[in-house]
Design a protein around this motif. Sequence first.
Motif, PDB file in Angstrom:
ATOM      1  N   ILE A  99       0.871  -1.166   0.000  1.00  0.00           N
ATOM      2  CA  ILE A  99       0.000   0.000   0.000  1.00  0.00           C
ATOM      3  C   ILE A  99       0.904   1.211   0.000  1.00  0.00           C
ATOM      4  O   ILE A  99       1.885   1.278   0.756  1.00  0.00           O
ATOM      5  N   GLY A 100       0.598   2.195  -0.842  1.00  0.00           N
ATOM      6  CA  GLY A 100       1.500   3.315  -1.068  1.00  0.00           C
ATOM      7  C   GLY A 100       1.621   4.303   0.075  1.00  0.00           C
ATOM      8  O   GLY A 100       2.712   4.748   0.401  1.00  0.00           O
ATOM      9  N   GLU A 101       0.511   4.677   0.686  1.00  0.00           N
ATOM     10  CA  GLU A 101       0.526   5.705   1.735  1.00  0.00           C
ATOM     11  C   GLU A 101       0.205   5.086   3.092  1.00  0.00           C
ATOM     12  O   GLU A 101      -0.725   4.288   3.217  1.00  0.00           O
ATOM     13  N   ALA A 102       0.942   5.484   4.106  1.00  0.00           N
ATOM     14  CA  ALA A 102       0.755   4.939   5.449  1.00  0.00           C
ATOM     15  C   ALA A 102      -0.667   5.162   5.959  1.00  0.00           C
ATOM     16  O   ALA A 102      -1.205   4.328   6.695  1.00  0.00           O
ATOM     17  N   ALA A 103      -1.306   6.251   5.567  1.00  0.00           N
ATOM     18  CA  ALA A 103      -2.674   6.543   6.030  1.00  0.00           C
ATOM     19  C   ALA A 103      -3.673   5.494   5.549  1.00  0.00           C
ATOM     20  O   ALA A 103      -4.760   5.372   6.117  1.00  0.00           O
ATOM     21  N   ASP A 104      -3.326   4.719   4.520  1.00  0.00           N
ATOM     22  CA  ASP A 104      -4.224   3.696   3.993  1.00  0.00           C
ATOM     23  C   ASP A 104      -4.004   2.322   4.625  1.00  0.00           C
ATOM     24  O   ASP A 104      -4.736   1.380   4.313  1.00  0.00           O
ATOM     25  N   LEU A 105      -3.016   2.198   5.497  1.00  0.00           N
ATOM     26  CA  LEU A 105      -2.765   0.928   6.175  1.00  0.00           C
ATOM     27  C   LEU A 105      -3.840   0.668   7.219  1.00  0.00           C
ATOM     28  O   LEU A 105      -4.386   1.599   7.814  1.00  0.00           O
ATOM     29  N   GLY A 106      -4.149  -0.591   7.448  1.00  0.00           N
ATOM     30  CA  GLY A 106      -5.074  -0.969   8.496  1.00  0.00           C
ATOM     31  C   GLY A 106      -6.532  -0.670   8.211  1.00  0.00           C
ATOM     32  O   GLY A 106      -7.346  -0.658   9.131  1.00  0.00           O
ATOM     33  N   ARG A 107      -6.877  -0.426   6.958  1.00  0.00           N
ATOM     34  CA  ARG A 107      -8.259  -0.080   6.593  1.00  0.00           C
ATOM     35  C   ARG A 107      -8.961  -1.194   5.810  1.00  0.00           C
ATOM     36  O   ARG A 107     -10.047  -0.997   5.304  1.00  0.00           O
ATOM     37  N   GLY A 108      -8.318  -2.359   5.691  1.00  0.00           N
ATOM     38  CA  GLY A 108      -8.916  -3.470   4.953  1.00  0.00           C
ATOM     39  C   GLY A 108      -8.559  -3.493   3.480  1.00  0.00           C
ATOM     40  O   GLY A 108      -8.928  -4.426   2.770  1.00  0.00           O
ATOM     41  N   PHE A 109      -7.855  -2.472   3.016  1.00  0.00           N
ATOM     42  CA  PHE A 109      -7.519  -2.403   1.595  1.00  0.00           C
ATOM     43  C   PHE A 109      -6.579  -3.533   1.164  1.00  0.00           C
ATOM     44  O   PHE A 109      -6.747  -4.119   0.100  1.00  0.00           O
ATOM     45  N   GLY A 110      -5.584  -3.826   1.991  1.00  0.00           N
ATOM     46  CA  GLY A 110      -4.630  -4.883   1.651  1.00  0.00           C
ATOM     47  C   GLY A 110      -5.311  -6.236   1.509  1.00  0.00           C
ATOM     48  O   GLY A 110      -4.968  -7.021   0.626  1.00  0.00           O
ATOM     49  N   THR A 111      -6.282  -6.504   2.364  1.00  0.00           N
ATOM     50  CA  THR A 111      -7.023  -7.761   2.286  1.00  0.00           C
ATOM     51  C   THR A 111      -7.756  -7.870   0.954  1.00  0.00           C
ATOM     52  O   THR A 111      -7.689  -8.896   0.274  1.00  0.00           O
ATOM     53  N   GLU A 112      -8.439  -6.807   0.568  1.00  0.00           N
ATOM     54  CA  GLU A 112      -9.157  -6.845  -0.705  1.00  0.00           C
ATOM     55  C   GLU A 112      -8.198  -6.911  -1.888  1.00  0.00           C
ATOM     56  O   GLU A 112      -8.458  -7.615  -2.877  1.00  0.00           O
ATOM     57  N   MET A 113      -7.091  -6.203  -1.811  1.00  0.00           N
ATOM     58  CA  MET A 113      -6.085  -6.281  -2.872  1.00  0.00           C
ATOM     59  C   MET A 113      -5.590  -7.718  -3.028  1.00  0.00           C
ATOM     60  O   MET A 113      -5.483  -8.233  -4.148  1.00  0.00           O
ATOM     61  N   MET A 114      -5.292  -8.379  -1.902  1.00  0.00           N
ATOM     62  CA  MET A 114      -4.813  -9.762  -1.963  1.00  0.00           C
ATOM     63  C   MET A 114      -5.910 -10.699  -2.477  1.00  0.00           C
ATOM     64  O   MET A 114      -5.622 -11.611  -3.252  1.00  0.00           O
ATOM     65  N   ARG A 115      -7.141 -10.487  -2.067  1.00  0.00           N
ATOM     66  CA  ARG A 115      -8.233 -11.331  -2.571  1.00  0.00           C
ATOM     67  C   ARG A 115      -8.309 -11.254  -4.092  1.00  0.00           C
ATOM     68  O   ARG A 115      -8.457 -12.269  -4.772  1.00  0.00           O
ATOM     69  N   GLN A 116      -8.219 -10.042  -4.612  1.00  0.00           N
ATOM     70  CA  GLN A 116      -8.287  -9.891  -6.070  1.00  0.00           C
ATOM     71  C   GLN A 116      -7.053 -10.461  -6.752  1.00  0.00           C
ATOM     72  O   GLN A 116      -7.154 -11.079  -7.817  1.00  0.00           O
ATOM     73  N   ALA A 117      -5.889 -10.269  -6.156  1.00  0.00           N
ATOM     74  CA  ALA A 117      -4.657 -10.820  -6.738  1.00  0.00           C
ATOM     75  C   ALA A 117      -4.703 -12.349  -6.735  1.00  0.00           C
ATOM     76  O   ALA A 117      -4.338 -12.994  -7.730  1.00  0.00           O
ATOM     77  N   LEU A 118      -5.161 -12.938  -5.642  1.00  0.00           N
ATOM     78  CA  LEU A 118      -5.262 -14.397  -5.567  1.00  0.00           C
ATOM     79  C   LEU A 118      -6.277 -14.928  -6.575  1.00  0.00           C
ATOM     80  O   LEU A 118      -6.042 -15.961  -7.214  1.00  0.00           O
ATOM     81  N   ALA A 119      -7.381 -14.241  -6.738  1.00  0.00           N
ATOM     82  CA  ALA A 119      -8.367 -14.660  -7.744  1.00  0.00           C
ATOM     83  C   ALA A 119      -7.744 -14.640  -9.139  1.00  0.00           C
ATOM     84  O   ALA A 119      -7.999 -15.542  -9.953  1.00  0.00           O
ATOM     85  N   ARG A 120      -6.912 -13.648  -9.421  1.00  0.00           N
ATOM     86  CA  ARG A 120      -6.222 -13.585 -10.723  1.00  0.00           C
ATOM     87  C   ARG A 120      -5.282 -14.769 -10.869  1.00  0.00           C
ATOM     88  O   ARG A 120      -5.201 -15.383 -11.931  1.00  0.00           O
ATOM     89  N   CYS A 121      -4.537 -15.064  -9.803  1.00  0.00           N
ATOM     90  CA  CYS A 121      -3.580 -16.175  -9.855  1.00  0.00           C
ATOM     91  C   CYS A 121      -4.286 -17.499 -10.103  1.00  0.00           C
ATOM     92  O   CYS A 121      -3.875 -18.284 -10.968  1.00  0.00           O
ATOM     93  N   PHE A 122      -5.336 -17.768  -9.335  1.00  0.00           N
ATOM     94  CA  PHE A 122      -6.011 -19.056  -9.418  1.00  0.00           C
ATOM     95  C   PHE A 122      -7.017 -19.128 -10.559  1.00  0.00           C
ATOM     96  O   PHE A 122      -7.625 -20.183 -10.785  1.00  0.00           O
ATOM     97  N   ALA A 123      -7.196 -18.055 -11.312  1.00  0.00           N
ATOM     98  CA  ALA A 123      -8.060 -18.098 -12.492  1.00  0.00           C
ATOM     99  C   ALA A 123      -7.484 -19.038 -13.550  1.00  0.00           C
ATOM    100  O   ALA A 123      -8.228 -19.622 -14.333  1.00  0.00           O
ATOM    101  N   ALA A 124      -6.155 -19.193 -13.538  1.00  0.00           N
ATOM    102  CA  ALA A 124      -5.508 -20.144 -14.449  1.00  0.00           C
ATOM    103  C   ALA A 124      -5.602 -21.536 -13.836  1.00  0.00           C
ATOM    104  O   ALA A 124      -5.144 -21.750 -12.706  1.00  0.00           O
ATOM    105  N   ASP A 125      -6.203 -22.469 -14.553  1.00  0.00           N
ATOM    106  CA  ASP A 125      -6.438 -23.813 -14.016  1.00  0.00           C
ATOM    107  C   ASP A 125      -5.175 -24.511 -13.531  1.00  0.00           C
ATOM    108  O   ASP A 125      -5.220 -25.274 -12.576  1.00  0.00           O
ATOM    109  N   GLY A 126      -4.060 -24.272 -14.169  1.00  0.00           N
ATOM    110  CA  GLY A 126      -2.833 -24.990 -13.826  1.00  0.00           C
ATOM    111  C   GLY A 126      -2.083 -24.467 -12.621  1.00  0.00           C
ATOM    112  O   GLY A 126      -1.088 -25.065 -12.218  1.00  0.00           O
ATOM    113  N   VAL A 127      -2.527 -23.385 -12.014  1.00  0.00           N
ATOM    114  CA  VAL A 127      -1.806 -22.814 -10.872  1.00  0.00           C
ATOM    115  C   VAL A 127      -2.185 -23.581  -9.609  1.00  0.00           C
ATOM    116  O   VAL A 127      -3.344 -23.608  -9.205  1.00  0.00           O
ATOM    117  N   ALA A 128      -1.174 -24.178  -8.979  1.00  0.00           N
ATOM    118  CA  ALA A 128      -1.392 -24.999  -7.787  1.00  0.00           C
ATOM    119  C   ALA A 128      -1.259 -24.206  -6.497  1.00  0.00           C
ATOM    120  O   ALA A 128      -1.890 -24.544  -5.495  1.00  0.00           O
TER     121      ALA A 128
END
Length: 178
Positions: A99-128
């Motif tokens: 997260i770029g700015e310290a004021a945005d830490l601890g607001r749940g943004f990182g969790t949602e960012m990771m959820r979306q990143a993980l969904a992108r990763c696992f969208a490919a069937d071959g990713v274990a």
Amino acid sequence: MAADRGGHIRLRDAVADDLALLRHWDEQPHVVAADPNDDWGWETELQRRPDWRELLIAEVDEGEGWRPLGFIQIIDPAREDGHYWGDVPADLRAIDIWIGEAADLGRGFGTEMMRQALARCFAADGVAAVLIDPLASNTRAHAFYQRLGFRFVERRWFGDDDCHVYRLDRGDWSRQGV
């Protein structure tokens, strides 16, 4: 506004126009503390589009338009040209996130960012599984990744960085509905 209530975060490709923003974020004390020895070479890397990597900017909509929030890199570590991860199987992905700015830490943004990143990763069937490598000293990051279902694999040095390697297997991700 909590990031994980309503999906007010989106990911888009990082582009050359993001250079000043990424340089700024790279100088923030909390980012330096989490990634002290890397030179991302933004001028070059923002121009490259290898098929084994995504460079993404997370943006948040707080009602007045989209605002840049953070950065995510997703790579295929078996194909990455710097061989940062060494010899790894072809069915993995690895993520860098901040997260770029310290004021945005601890607001749940990182969790949602990771959820979306993980969904992108696992969208490919071959990713274990997905790998991450926070610094060994970054106990807040360890707790964050463990809450998302990542399991500790090993302590490992990457260049000058003493890191903990964590892994999230597809089955664990699917069962948790991350």
